[in-house]
Design an enzyme around this catalytic site. Structure first.
Site, short mmCIF file in Angstrom:
data_model
loop_
_atom_site.label_atom_id
_atom_site.label_comp_id
_atom_site.label_asym_id
_atom_site.label_seq_id
_atom_site.Cartn_x
_atom_site.Cartn_y
_atom_site.Cartn_z
N LYS A 41 0.82 -1.22 0.00
CA LYS A 41 0.00 0.00 0.00
C LYS A 41 0.85 1.27 0.00
O LYS A 41 0.47 2.29 -0.56
CB LYS A 41 -0.95 0.01 1.21
CG LYS A 41 -1.98 -1.12 1.21
CD LYS A 41 -3.06 -0.91 0.18
CE LYS A 41 -4.12 -2.01 0.24
NZ LYS A 41 -5.08 -1.92 -0.88
N GLU A 64 -9.84 5.88 2.95
CA GLU A 64 -10.65 4.78 3.48
C GLU A 64 -9.70 3.63 3.76
O GLU A 64 -8.64 3.53 3.16
CB GLU A 64 -11.71 4.36 2.44
CG GLU A 64 -11.23 3.37 1.37
CD GLU A 64 -10.17 3.93 0.43
OE1 GLU A 64 -10.12 5.16 0.27
OE2 GLU A 64 -9.38 3.14 -0.12
N SER A 86 1.72 -9.61 -0.82
CA SER A 86 1.37 -8.19 -0.74
C SER A 86 1.55 -7.59 0.65
O SER A 86 1.73 -6.39 0.79
CB SER A 86 -0.05 -7.98 -1.22
OG SER A 86 -0.96 -8.77 -0.47
C1 LIG Z 1 -1.72 -6.95 2.43
C2 LIG Z 1 -2.86 -6.60 1.55
N1 LIG Z 1 -2.98 -7.24 0.37
C3 LIG Z 1 -4.00 -6.97 -0.47
C4 LIG Z 1 -4.98 -6.05 -0.14
C5 LIG Z 1 -6.10 -5.84 -1.10
O1 LIG Z 1 -6.02 -4.67 -1.82
P1 LIG Z 1 -5.63 -4.66 -3.33
O2 LIG Z 1 -6.50 -5.65 -4.03
O3 LIG Z 1 -5.87 -3.26 -3.76
O4 LIG Z 1 -4.20 -5.02 -3.47
C6 LIG Z 1 -4.89 -5.36 1.07
C7 LIG Z 1 -5.90 -4.35 1.45
O5 LIG Z 1 -6.01 -3.89 2.52
C8 LIG Z 1 -3.80 -5.65 1.93
O6 LIG Z 1 -3.68 -5.02 3.10
#
Ligand SMILES: Cc1ncc(COP(=O)(O)O)c(C=O)c1O
Lengths: 277, 403
Positions: free
Chosen positions: B96, B118, B385
């Site tokens: 993020k 948000e 992620s």
């Molecule tokens: C670690 C992590 N991965 C994925 C996401 C999902 O978001 P996005 O699909 O935009 O990557 C989030 C959202 O809070 C997250 O914290």
């Protein structure tokens, strides 16, 4: 047909030298039967035009009063079909009071834009406001409404500069809605000194009557705005009456109508003794 | 729909990826989104902006993040080589921050003095609060009351960073309602406020802007895998909430048809139960939060609640570019249930000594199928992620343990 009803109403009001009073009520709040009863009684209570909200689960431009109103209506089972049926019944007894539907794009999209324009016209709806459909996205909707003879009513706001205003008023008819505050419904208060020059601007750009709404709760505010605008819209203050009547176990219809009467009276008396142009 | 030859041609000037995207916002916001569009285009072309962004990504975020060969996980599945893109090692613990650094620089360039955001899992809220502290800007984060409860450590982190967290009780009190509330704030505070959206979702230009800021992930992977293996991977895998970590990994490979692309949506208790967050696998196109995209909704078009163990995936929509990639068949969208994600969470912890975010664990859960699809000599890159520290309480509760 439908556009004609809006034009005729504004022409008559102009002859009378006064602004229109436009109550906003949510279809299906607190339930279908009471909402229909309120709708039927609005003209008698002083409504010159009516804005009828159709409930959406995620109304991003509404403040808490209308959010909760939509939730009550949905919980009580209101559907878009139900809204059209409500208007059809209303039209059996009233062929002159214009009804403007107001809501969000997703429901219209699911109905089918062209089918919805046709069905709305057939039910006796005169105009449509889709809060989250700016001109950039509205061409298909504008085409369909044109073909069906329903007005696409556009919103202008304090953030609309002259260039933007020209874009907004293209393909609009009936009247233009001036959102008098930057904000959601029912929170900030409209100030007639700030509103007056804006109304004049929108009127000049569109050549249409200008309705003002989004920050008007009391008869005093309504009267003040009625001196500078062609129509005064009150919504959140009316749905608050519904909420309070439900909570206090009072007669919802009577509470809403009594508020409508006092607001309508204020609007009607606003320009007495004043020169009207 | 036909597959395009050049995916970099999207979106068009109106913010459309094929049919999807657009700017379905109240009129009050239209001048603001046009301003944002113009300001972003200018920043993107400005070498000074790019240099400042690159410097912060290197020295503040800690980029590039490693591309790590997961040897024991690979051995566990006994097939294709599995590489993990270690976004969880970034400052603040997820991808993020990549987007937040980009947008905070833009907000400053635009002269905005107040930031709103948000958040679902709280990762985006923490990342936003972090960049606001770093750049000395006041920060308000909207968070569903349900999420405030299940992501308490992140709420406290945001507070420590000086942000105000406003719990949202309307609707389902999760991410979609937090986004409604942030939009309502923006409509009300049009002059000074910058809305820092946390995913490649919402109205144009957010989907393209967030994609661009997150594409650093895929660009690095390209260089790293060429260095490690001398060739491109056979498959990419990422979890999809709004879709920012996924599109950030995918986008630099969209024009390489030999690279297979898999997004993984949250299936909650199972797509067939109706209690899930799989917009593509269990929804239909519609308009919410300013764009046309796949959405969870009833027959009438009322938005229905999403359900997922993962607050970050608990959203009824998906970024519009994913809807497009699905329709043209360039990417395949799979699903993983809460239970499958929990199992994958435990597996990665035990095999590689890495606690994955419960969001990322959804992508991990589909590795068996992806590994099989590319065969024994294949190479798979999975976007890790985020890190799982924030999820230990949730995981403990589901495993029936007290902590
Ligand atoms: C670690 C992590 N991965 C994925 C996401 C999902 O978001 P996005 O699909 O935009 O990557 C989030 C959202 O809070 C997250 O914290």
């Amino acid at each position: 047909m439908s556009k004609a009803r809006i034009d005729a109403r504004f022409a008559a009001l102009k002859a009378e030298g006064r602004a229109a009073f436009v109550p906003y009520v949510m279809a299906g709040d607190p339930d279908a039967a009471i909402a229909a009863k309120i709708l039927a009684a609005l003209p008698e209570a002083g409504a010159d035009l009516i804005e009828l909200g159709f409930p959406f689960s995620d109304p991003m431009a509404e403040g808490p009063p209308i959010q909760r109103s939509a939730q009550r209506a949905l919980a009580a089972g209101m559907t878009l079909q139900g809204v059209l049926d409500m208007v059809r019944v209303f039209r059996e007894r009233d062929q002159t009071t214009p009804i403007i539907l107001m809501g969000y794009m997703n429901l219209v999209l699911h109905w089918g834009i062209e089918a919805f324009a046709r069905d709305a016209a057939a039910a006796g709806i005169d105009g449509l406001i889709v809060v989250d459909c700016p001109p950039e996205e509205a061409e298909p909707l504008a085409d369909a409404l044109d073909a069906a003879g329903v007005s696409l009513i556009r919103l202008t706001t304090p953030t609309s500069d002259d260039k933007r205003l020209a874009t907004i008023v293209r393909r609009t008819s009936g009247f233009v809605y001036y959102v008098s505050v930057a904000g959601v419904t029912g929170v900030k208060e409209a100030d007639e000194k700030a509103v007056a020059p804006q109304v004049a601007r929108v009127r000049a750009a569109s050549g249409l009557p200008v309705a003002v709404g989004f920050g008007i709760r009391t008869p005093e505010r309504a009267a003040a705005i009625a001196r500078v605008a062609d129509a005064v819209v009150v919504g959140s203050a009316l749905v608050d009456e519904v909420a309070e009547a439900v909570e206090m176990n009072e007669d919802v219809t009577e509470r809403v109508l009594s508020k409508v009467r006092s607001l309508a009276k204020a609007v009607r008396s606003a320009r007495v003794g004043q020169l009207t142009s | 729909m036909n597959r395009p030859n050049d995916y970099s041609a999207y979106p068009d000037a109106k913010g459309r990826f094929g049919d999807y995207g657009g700017q379905y916002v109240p009129e009050t916001l239209m001048p603001l989104v046009h301003d944002l569009d113009a300001a972003y285009a200018a920043a993107k072309a400005d070498e000074g902006f790019q240099a400042e962004l690159g410097g912060l990504l290197k020295h503040y975020v800690g980029r590039p993040s490693p591309l790590y060969f997961a040897e024991r996980l690979t051995a566990h599945y006994g097939g294709a080589k599995i590489y993990l893109k270690r976004e969880e090692l970034n400052h603040t613990g997820s991808h993020k921050i990549n987007n937040c650094i980009g947008q905070i620089l833009l907000a400053r360039r635009m002269g905005k003095t107040r930031i709103i955001a948000e958040t679902g899992a709280g990762q985006h809220g923490v990342a936003t609060a972090t960049v606001c502290a770093r750049f000395d800007l006041p920060c308000v984060v909207y968070m569903g009351a349900v999420d405030v409860e299940r992501q308490k450590p992140n709420v406290f982190r945001m507070n420590l960073l000086g942000a105000e967290v406003r719990p949202v009780t309307s609707g389902s009190a999760t991410l979609k309602d937090a986004m409604n509330e942030a939009l309502r704030d923006w409509v009300t505070n049009v002059h000074d406020t910058y809305y820092l959206i946390g995913s490649a979702a919402g109205m144009h230009p957010y989907p393209v802007m967030v994609r661009d800021f997150q594409s650093v992930i895929g660009r690095e992977v390209r260089d790293q895998i060429l260095e490690a293996e001398g060739r491109l991977p056979d498959a990419l895998v990422a979890c999809v909430g709004g879709g920012s970590n996924a599109i950030g990994l995918f986008h630099p490979f969209l024009n390489d048809p030999e690279v297979k692309i898999f997004g993984v949506e949250a299936a909650g208790e199972g797509v067939e139960t109706g209690r899930h967050a799989a917009a593509i696998n269990g929804g239909r196109p519609g308009v919410l939060h300013g764009n046309l995209t796949y959405l969870l909704q009833d027959r009438e078009g009322q938005i229905t609640e999403a359900h997922s163990i993962s607050a970050g995936l608990d959203y009824p929509g998906i970024g519009p570019e994913h809807s497009f990639l699905h329709d043209v068949g360039r990417a395949k969208y799979l699903t993983a249930t809460d239970q499958e994600a929990l199992d994958a969470f435990v597996l990665l912890s035990e095999k590689e000594g890495i606690l994955p975010a419960i969001e990322s664990a959804h992508a991990l859960a589909r590795l068996p199928e992806v590994v099989k699809e590319v065969g024994k000599d294949g190479i798979v890159v999975l976007n890790l992620s985020g890190r799982g520290d924030k999820d230990v309480a949730t995981v403990a509760a589901h495993l029936g343990r007290q902590i």
